[in-house]
Design a protein around this motif. Structure first.
Motif, short mmCIF file in Angstrom:
data_model
loop_
_atom_site.label_atom_id
_atom_site.label_comp_id
_atom_site.label_asym_id
_atom_site.label_seq_id
_atom_site.Cartn_x
_atom_site.Cartn_y
_atom_site.Cartn_z
N ARG A 1 -32.53 30.28 -36.42
CA ARG A 1 -32.67 31.57 -36.06
C ARG A 1 -31.54 32.29 -35.88
NH1 ARG A 1 -33.25 33.36 -30.47
NH2 ARG A 1 -32.23 31.98 -29.04
N GLY A 2 -31.47 33.54 -35.27
CA GLY A 2 -30.41 34.57 -34.78
C GLY A 2 -30.91 34.99 -33.42
N GLY A 3 -30.04 35.53 -32.73
CA GLY A 3 -30.43 36.16 -31.51
C GLY A 3 -30.02 35.39 -30.14
N LEU A 4 -29.49 34.41 -30.12
CA LEU A 4 -29.38 33.82 -28.85
C LEU A 4 -28.25 34.62 -28.21
CD1 LEU A 4 -29.40 31.34 -26.75
CD2 LEU A 4 -27.68 30.31 -28.23
N ALA A 5 -28.13 35.08 -26.98
CA ALA A 5 -27.33 35.72 -26.20
C ALA A 5 -26.60 34.83 -25.32
CB ALA A 5 -28.17 36.87 -25.24
N VAL A 6 -25.29 34.94 -25.49
CA VAL A 6 -24.44 33.93 -24.72
C VAL A 6 -23.24 34.70 -23.95
CG1 VAL A 6 -22.97 31.70 -24.80
CG2 VAL A 6 -24.75 32.24 -26.44
N ARG A 7 -23.14 34.23 -22.65
CA ARG A 7 -22.05 34.87 -22.07
C ARG A 7 -20.88 33.57 -21.72
NH1 ARG A 7 -21.41 39.32 -18.44
NH2 ARG A 7 -19.87 39.09 -16.59
N PHE A 8 -19.72 33.98 -22.17
CA PHE A 8 -18.54 33.12 -21.69
C PHE A 8 -17.74 33.66 -20.63
CE2 PHE A 8 -19.79 32.40 -26.18
CZ PHE A 8 -19.99 30.94 -26.13
N GLU A 9 -17.41 33.03 -19.60
CA GLU A 9 -16.65 33.64 -18.60
C GLU A 9 -15.62 32.69 -17.98
OE1 GLU A 9 -19.47 33.98 -14.96
OE2 GLU A 9 -19.80 35.41 -16.44
N ASP A 10 -14.69 33.07 -17.17
CA ASP A 10 -13.91 32.17 -16.54
C ASP A 10 -12.93 31.13 -17.58
OD1 ASP A 10 -14.81 33.15 -14.20
OD2 ASP A 10 -16.02 31.52 -13.96
N PHE A 11 -12.53 31.89 -18.56
CA PHE A 11 -11.70 31.23 -19.41
C PHE A 11 -10.31 30.90 -18.71
CE2 PHE A 11 -14.21 33.58 -22.31
CZ PHE A 11 -14.21 33.21 -23.59
N LEU A 12 -10.05 29.64 -19.11
CA LEU A 12 -8.64 28.70 -18.67
C LEU A 12 -8.00 28.13 -19.58
CD1 LEU A 12 -6.96 28.32 -16.15
CD2 LEU A 12 -8.52 26.33 -15.54
N LEU A 13 -6.77 28.52 -20.08
CA LEU A 13 -6.01 27.85 -20.79
C LEU A 13 -4.59 27.48 -20.26
CD1 LEU A 13 -5.48 26.51 -23.76
CD2 LEU A 13 -5.06 28.76 -24.55
N VAL A 14 -4.69 26.22 -19.89
CA VAL A 14 -3.46 25.93 -19.24
C VAL A 14 -2.70 24.71 -19.88
CG1 VAL A 14 -4.28 26.96 -17.02
CG2 VAL A 14 -4.63 24.46 -17.69
N PRO A 15 -1.63 24.21 -19.44
CA PRO A 15 -0.87 23.04 -19.79
C PRO A 15 -1.82 21.74 -19.28
CG PRO A 15 0.88 24.22 -18.67
CD PRO A 15 -0.38 24.81 -18.53
N ALA A 16 -1.90 20.75 -20.00
CA ALA A 16 -2.92 19.81 -19.93
C ALA A 16 -2.96 19.00 -18.42
CB ALA A 16 -2.46 18.36 -20.90
N LEU A 17 -4.16 18.95 -17.96
CA LEU A 17 -4.50 18.45 -16.56
C LEU A 17 -4.34 16.93 -16.87
CD1 LEU A 17 -7.52 20.33 -15.55
CD2 LEU A 17 -5.22 20.88 -14.96
N ASP A 18 -3.32 16.29 -16.06
CA ASP A 18 -2.80 14.97 -16.29
C ASP A 18 -3.60 14.17 -15.34
OD1 ASP A 18 -2.06 12.66 -17.48
OD2 ASP A 18 0.17 12.97 -16.77
N LYS A 19 -4.97 14.04 -15.21
CA LYS A 19 -5.63 13.21 -14.20
C LYS A 19 -6.28 11.93 -14.60
CE LYS A 19 -7.61 17.71 -11.79
NZ LYS A 19 -8.77 18.17 -11.50
N ASP A 20 -6.21 11.10 -13.73
CA ASP A 20 -6.79 9.88 -13.98
C ASP A 20 -8.15 9.90 -14.68
OD1 ASP A 20 -8.71 7.42 -13.02
OD2 ASP A 20 -6.69 6.63 -13.35
N LEU A 21 -8.45 9.21 -15.67
CA LEU A 21 -9.55 9.23 -16.68
C LEU A 21 -10.97 9.39 -15.64
CD1 LEU A 21 -10.63 9.53 -19.47
CD2 LEU A 21 -10.73 7.06 -19.30
N HIS A 22 -10.95 8.62 -14.29
CA HIS A 22 -11.89 8.63 -13.60
C HIS A 22 -12.03 9.68 -12.53
CE1 HIS A 22 -13.72 5.24 -16.05
NE2 HIS A 22 -12.63 4.84 -15.89
N ASP A 23 -11.06 10.31 -12.41
CA ASP A 23 -11.15 11.48 -11.46
C ASP A 23 -11.87 12.51 -11.94
OD1 ASP A 23 -10.42 13.83 -9.79
OD2 ASP A 23 -8.26 13.47 -10.00
N LEU A 24 -12.89 13.03 -11.44
CA LEU A 24 -13.93 13.89 -11.88
C LEU A 24 -13.93 15.25 -11.34
CD1 LEU A 24 -17.05 11.53 -11.51
CD2 LEU A 24 -15.52 11.93 -13.28
N THR A 25 -12.76 15.56 -10.58
CA THR A 25 -12.42 16.76 -10.19
C THR A 25 -12.02 17.54 -11.26
OG1 THR A 25 -10.27 16.40 -9.45
CG2 THR A 25 -12.00 16.21 -7.66
#
Length: 191
Positions: free
Chosen positions: A167-191
Motif C-alpha cells: 500500500r502507501g500511506g504509512l506515517a512514520v516519525r523518526f527522532e533522536d538521531f544519533l551518529l557517533v564513533p562506535a560504542l565499544d561495549k561488550d557484546l552482552h552489555d545491554l545498555t
C-alpha cells in the motif's frame, strides 16, 4: 540532525519538525533482492548520511503499522546489492522485529516483537567487517537482534528507512538521531 543527510527514493510527502523527520510512504515501496520471491525491489525510502570506519547510529521510531509488510527502522546502504535494513514490520497480523541482510541476495530474519510497536528504538554499530544490530522498547535496554558480517571495504550511508510493499500511506516519525564513533561495549552489555 546532521545536515549531510540525503534521500534515496524520496517520498512525495515528508518534512522536518525540529530534529524529527516525518515521512508518509509512497505506494508499493520496498527493498528486496530475489530470495524466495524472485524479484528485485529498490523503491523504499532511505534518508541517510555517508559514513566511513567504525560508528554507531541510533534512532527512535514512531509509526502506526496496519498493513502486511508495513515497515520502518534503520538501514546501512552500500549499493543496490549490499545493504542491511532492520526494524519493525507487520507480518501475519502482528508486529515483528527483524532484519534483512543483502549481500547479493536478501535474507529475512523476523522475530516476535515483545511490546507495542507504535514506538521503539534501533541501534547499529559497525566495527570493522562486523555489524551489531540492537533494538529497544524503552530506550534503556538494548537486546542483540543480529550480529553479521558486512564487507569493511564498502563505502556506506547509514540512516532511516520505511516501506509499504502492499500500500502507501504509512506515517512514520523518526527522532533522536544519533551518529557517533562506535560504542565499544561488550557484546552482552545491554545498555
Amino acid at each position: 540532525m546532521n545536515q549531510d543527510f540525503y534521500w534515496v527514493n524520496p517520498p512525495q510527502h515528508w518534512h522536518r519538525e525540529g530534529d524529527a523527520l516525518l515521512v508518509t510512504t509512497d505506494e508499493k515501496t520496498d527493498f528486496w533482492n530475489d530470495t524466495w520471491y524472485g524479484f528485485k525491489r529498490f523503491s523504499g525510502h532511505f534518508f541517510g548520511a555517508d559514513v566511513s570506519g567504525d560508528f554507531t547510529f541510533q534512532v527512535k521510531v514512531k509509526a502506526a503499522f496496519s498493513a502486511l509488510y508495513d515497515q520502518a527502522g534503520i538501514m546501512l546502504l552500500a549499493d543496490q546489492d549490499h545493504w542491511l535494513k532492520a526494524g519493525v514490520e507487520l507480518n501475519d497480523g502482528a508486529p515483528a522485529i527483524g532484519s534483512v541482510l543483502t549481500l547479493g541476495q536478501s535474507d529475512w530474519a523476523p522475530g516476535i516483537f515483545p511490546a507495542s510497536a507504535d514506538q521503539f528504538w534501533m541501534r547499529l554499530t559497525r566495527k570493522g567487517d562486523g555489524l551489531r544490530l540492537q533494538y529497544s522498547v524503552d530506550g534503556k535496554t538494548w537486546p542483540l537482534l543480529r550480529l553479521a558480517y558486512f564487507p569493511a571495504d564498502k563505502q556506506c550511508a547509514v540512516g532511516v528507512m520505511c516501506c509499504t510493499p502492499e500500500r502507501g500511506g504509512l506515517a512514520v516519525r523518526f527522532e533522536d538521531f544519533l551518529l557517533v564513533p562506535a560504542l565499544d561495549k561488550d557484546l552482552h552489555d545491554l545498555t
